[in-house]
Design an enzyme around this catalytic site. Structure first.
Site, mmCIF file in Angstrom:
data_model
loop_
_atom_site.group_PDB
_atom_site.id
_atom_site.type_symbol
_atom_site.label_atom_id
_atom_site.label_comp_id
_atom_site.label_asym_id
_atom_site.label_seq_id
_atom_site.Cartn_x
_atom_site.Cartn_y
_atom_site.Cartn_z
ATOM 1 N N ASP A 181 7.436 75.238 19.525
ATOM 2 C CA ASP A 181 8.765 74.779 19.950
ATOM 3 C C ASP A 181 9.049 75.088 21.423
ATOM 4 O O ASP A 181 10.110 74.740 21.941
ATOM 5 C CB ASP A 181 9.855 75.407 19.071
ATOM 6 C CG ASP A 181 9.839 74.845 17.659
ATOM 7 O OD1 ASP A 181 9.150 73.843 17.425
ATOM 8 O OD2 ASP A 181 10.519 75.420 16.783
ATOM 9 N N ARG B 56 21.183 68.542 18.656
ATOM 10 C CA ARG B 56 20.790 69.103 17.350
ATOM 11 C C ARG B 56 20.524 70.601 17.458
ATOM 12 O O ARG B 56 20.708 71.326 16.481
ATOM 13 C CB ARG B 56 19.511 68.430 16.853
ATOM 14 C CG ARG B 56 19.692 66.981 16.508
ATOM 15 C CD ARG B 56 18.456 66.432 15.898
ATOM 16 N NE ARG B 56 18.084 67.239 14.725
ATOM 17 C CZ ARG B 56 17.051 66.999 13.955
ATOM 18 N NH1 ARG B 56 16.255 66.007 14.216
ATOM 19 N NH2 ARG B 56 16.792 67.753 12.907
ATOM 20 N N LYS C 259 19.159 78.310 15.373
ATOM 21 C CA LYS C 259 19.300 77.119 14.516
ATOM 22 C C LYS C 259 18.360 77.182 13.318
ATOM 23 O O LYS C 259 18.761 76.972 12.177
ATOM 24 C CB LYS C 259 18.975 75.858 15.329
ATOM 25 C CG LYS C 259 18.750 74.633 14.468
ATOM 26 C CD LYS C 259 18.292 73.436 15.260
ATOM 27 C CE LYS C 259 16.813 73.297 15.443
ATOM 28 N NZ LYS C 259 16.049 72.628 14.386
ATOM 29 N N ASN C 260 17.077 77.477 13.604
ATOM 30 C CA ASN C 260 16.085 77.375 12.536
ATOM 31 C C ASN C 260 16.214 78.476 11.494
ATOM 32 O O ASN C 260 15.597 78.411 10.443
ATOM 33 C CB ASN C 260 14.668 77.348 13.114
ATOM 34 C CG ASN C 260 14.358 75.974 13.702
ATOM 35 O OD1 ASN C 260 15.119 75.027 13.485
ATOM 36 N ND2 ASN C 260 13.276 75.875 14.444
ATOM 37 N N CYS D 51 8.180 62.426 10.847
ATOM 38 C CA CYS D 51 9.082 62.450 12.001
ATOM 39 C C CYS D 51 8.233 62.267 13.230
ATOM 40 O O CYS D 51 7.009 62.196 13.134
ATOM 41 C CB CYS D 51 9.888 63.735 12.044
ATOM 42 S SG CYS D 51 8.943 65.129 12.596
ATOM 43 N N ARG E 276 4.179 65.748 8.867
ATOM 44 C CA ARG E 276 4.978 66.803 8.255
ATOM 45 C C ARG E 276 5.183 66.605 6.747
ATOM 46 O O ARG E 276 6.307 66.372 6.279
ATOM 47 C CB ARG E 276 6.325 66.939 8.972
ATOM 48 C CG ARG E 276 6.156 67.260 10.439
ATOM 49 C CD ARG E 276 7.456 67.479 11.135
ATOM 50 N NE ARG E 276 7.974 68.824 10.980
ATOM 51 C CZ ARG E 276 9.158 69.209 11.429
ATOM 52 N NH1 ARG E 276 9.949 68.358 12.031
ATOM 53 N NH2 ARG E 276 9.556 70.463 11.265
ATOM 54 N N PRO E 277 4.115 66.723 5.970
ATOM 55 C CA PRO E 277 4.255 66.589 4.517
ATOM 56 C C PRO E 277 4.994 67.779 3.901
ATOM 57 O O PRO E 277 5.244 68.780 4.584
ATOM 58 C CB PRO E 277 2.802 66.550 4.030
ATOM 59 C CG PRO E 277 2.012 67.215 5.096
ATOM 60 C CD PRO E 277 2.739 67.005 6.388
ATOM 61 N N VAL E 278 5.328 67.666 2.608
ATOM 62 C CA VAL E 278 5.991 68.783 1.915
ATOM 63 C C VAL E 278 5.177 69.226 0.699
ATOM 64 O O VAL E 278 5.698 69.835 -0.223
ATOM 65 C CB VAL E 278 7.442 68.433 1.483
ATOM 66 C CG1 VAL E 278 8.377 68.418 2.661
ATOM 67 C CG2 VAL E 278 7.492 67.124 0.713
ATOM 68 N N ILE F 109 -0.261 73.031 16.108
ATOM 69 C CA ILE F 109 0.588 73.031 14.899
ATOM 70 C C ILE F 109 0.917 71.606 14.442
ATOM 71 O O ILE F 109 0.824 71.286 13.266
ATOM 72 C CB ILE F 109 1.909 73.812 15.137
ATOM 73 C CG1 ILE F 109 1.629 75.205 15.720
ATOM 74 C CG2 ILE F 109 2.730 73.894 13.848
ATOM 75 C CD1 ILE F 109 0.954 76.182 14.792
#
Ligand code: EPZ
Length: 429
Positions: A310, A402, A22-23, A120, A125-127, A332
């Site tokens: 994950d 998902r 998926k990722n 989330c 989780r910044p960008v 993380i």
């Protein structure tokens, strides 16, 4: 909404083919924005997230066609022209990786307006690193009312990008933008995850010049245009690791195929330390446990090749019935222990202190109603349900859908008693 019911107690015996990652798939799909020729992705997983990104890409001008091709499930993405550079909040909010359309849009058409993804459940989780990378490449970035406006009317320019921390998404984003930039880009402190190597291979098949993915330094020599290509998506190491943990939990013998053993080596070592047997094969692993109880072992999440964040929730589920006390450190994401209280509903003995969880193994879990809080957390509850006495019912499994393709079918084929309870369409409170 749908729920999943698991009746615990059955061993797992059989073969599980691992799907495409998926990722990786969702970043490769974004690469289709970079060319006016068709990109054919094979070994494509069919997941809520890939469908979801398909919807956004369609809105931007990409035709997205899913079919069964000569080599299995494929998706053909074709963007003869970008018809819109606008990615709205309602589409980006639902899946953070949608934000990665920003770089390719600016690289191909010089401008874009993309919603900020927001936080989330697993952390803020910044960008900021994504935006720093695009600015380094010469894009003018403005933020207004929750949107990123990016412009590079005369194209992007190769640059030195040095990330202060390792970010998978920001490294991928920088690669996706730099392939069409004028000149050479060097990304330092790049993430080394296998999905980056997959992205490099796909971009190079499209005519890009990318080197070094999988190491901390990635060098990209920009090209004027990219062409269409066919690329097979890398196997999903998180799905593979999840079923490896499920086999160690339930006992029995499960062969995971269509994969690569080195993708989960850090997990395999921990499974062996706990007392499971892991046989590395040419196309995956065989995981066995017969009878004896596993021992508690400690883990600490880290960027690849370290223990994947994950897989942390799944490993915590495994440790709930191990012999002794296990310490699980999450490095993380700052809030990735939401599965702990749900596992405790099944009788697990867990205490969380900041970024560390202490799990004291219990002899037996008891089935209960539990709630999925995010993708990997939800599958950890299914894993726990495999050994819990009686029935475990997991709600909010849209999280699970998902990222896990045909989960009930894959586990069911190995003897697990897992069934989907169809919902009535009413949202769960
Ligand atoms: C990817 O997320 C994966 N998602 C995640 O999987 C995975 O957990 C994560 O990498 C780490 O391996 C996808 O590939 C779609 P990061 P990503 O940027 O790229 C901080 C799943 O369950 N950061 O490597 O978003 C960030 O907050 C998902 O499939 C910044 O500070 O992760 C985090 O603490 C969940 N600024 C750390 O870096 C930024 O601009 C690593 O995040 C970007 C990130």
């Amino acid at each position: 909404m749908d729920r999943i019911a698991i009746t615990g107690g059955a061993q797992l015996n059989g073969v599980i083919p691992v799907s495409g990652a998926k990722n990786s798939a969702i970043k490769l799909m974004a690469a289709s924005l970079l060319t006016d020729e068709p990109l054919r992705l094979t070994n494509m997983p069919r997941l809520a997230d890939t469908r979801f990104l398909g919807k956004l890409l369609t809105r931007l001008g990409v035709s997205v066609t899913e079919s069964d091709g000569p080599d299995g499930q494929q998706t053909i993405l074709h963007a003869p022209e970008i018809t819109s550079g606008f990615a709205p909040y309602d589409l980006v909010r639902q899946m953070r990786a949608s934000f990665n359309v920003l770089g390719p849009l600016v690289a191909r058409s010089g401008q874009a307006k993309v919603s900020l993804p927001g936080g989330c459940t697993i952390g803020a989780r910044p960008v900021d690193l994504h935006l720093q990378a695009l600015e380094a490449l010469g894009a003018k970035i403005d933020l207004h009312e929750g949107y990123v406006y990016a412009q590079a009317p005369r194209g992007l320019k190769g640059a030195e990008i040095s990330f202060p921390i390792v970010s998978v998404g920001a490294t991928e984003h920088a690669m996706l933008a730099a392939v069409l930039a004028d000149g050479v880009t060097v990304i330092r402190n790049a993430a080394c995850e296998p999905e980056l190597v997959d992205l490099q291979e796909c971009l190079n098949a499209m005519g890009a010049k990318v080197e070094g993915a999988g190491t901390p330094t990635v060098t990209i020599t920009g090209v004027a245009r990219l062409k269409g290509a066919t690329h097979s998506v890398i196997p999903d190491r998180i799905e593979m690791g999840t079923y490896a943990v499920a086999a160690a939990m339930a006992g029995g013998e499960v062969r995971l195929t269509n994969a690569r053993p080195e993708l989960i080596e850090s997990l395999s070592v921990k499974l062996e330390e706990a007392g499971a047997t892991v046989v590395r094969t040419e196309d995956g692993v065989i995981v066995k446990r017969n009878g004896s109880r596993l021992n508690a072992v400690d883990i600490e999440t880290a960027p690849f090749p370290g223990f994947a964040t994950d897989l942390q929730a799944q490993f915590m589920a495994l440790m709930t019935t191990a012999n002794g006390e296990s310490h699980i450190r999450e490095t993380i994401f700052e809030n990735r222990f939401m599965h702990a209280p749900e596992l405790m509903r099944l009788g697990a003995d867990i205490s969380v202190h900041g970024g560390e969880a202490r799990v004291r193994g219990v002899a037996q879990l008891e089935g209960a109603e539990v709630m999925a809080t995010d993708l990997r957390a939800s599958v950890s509850l299914v894993i726990a349900g495999l050994v819990a006495r009686g029935e475990t019912v997991v709600s909010r499994i849209y999280h699970l859908d998902r990222g896990f393709e045909r989960l009930e079918e894959k586990l069911g084929a190995c003897g697990a008693q897992v069934r989907r309870i169809k919902g009535d369409g009413e949202p769960e409170l």
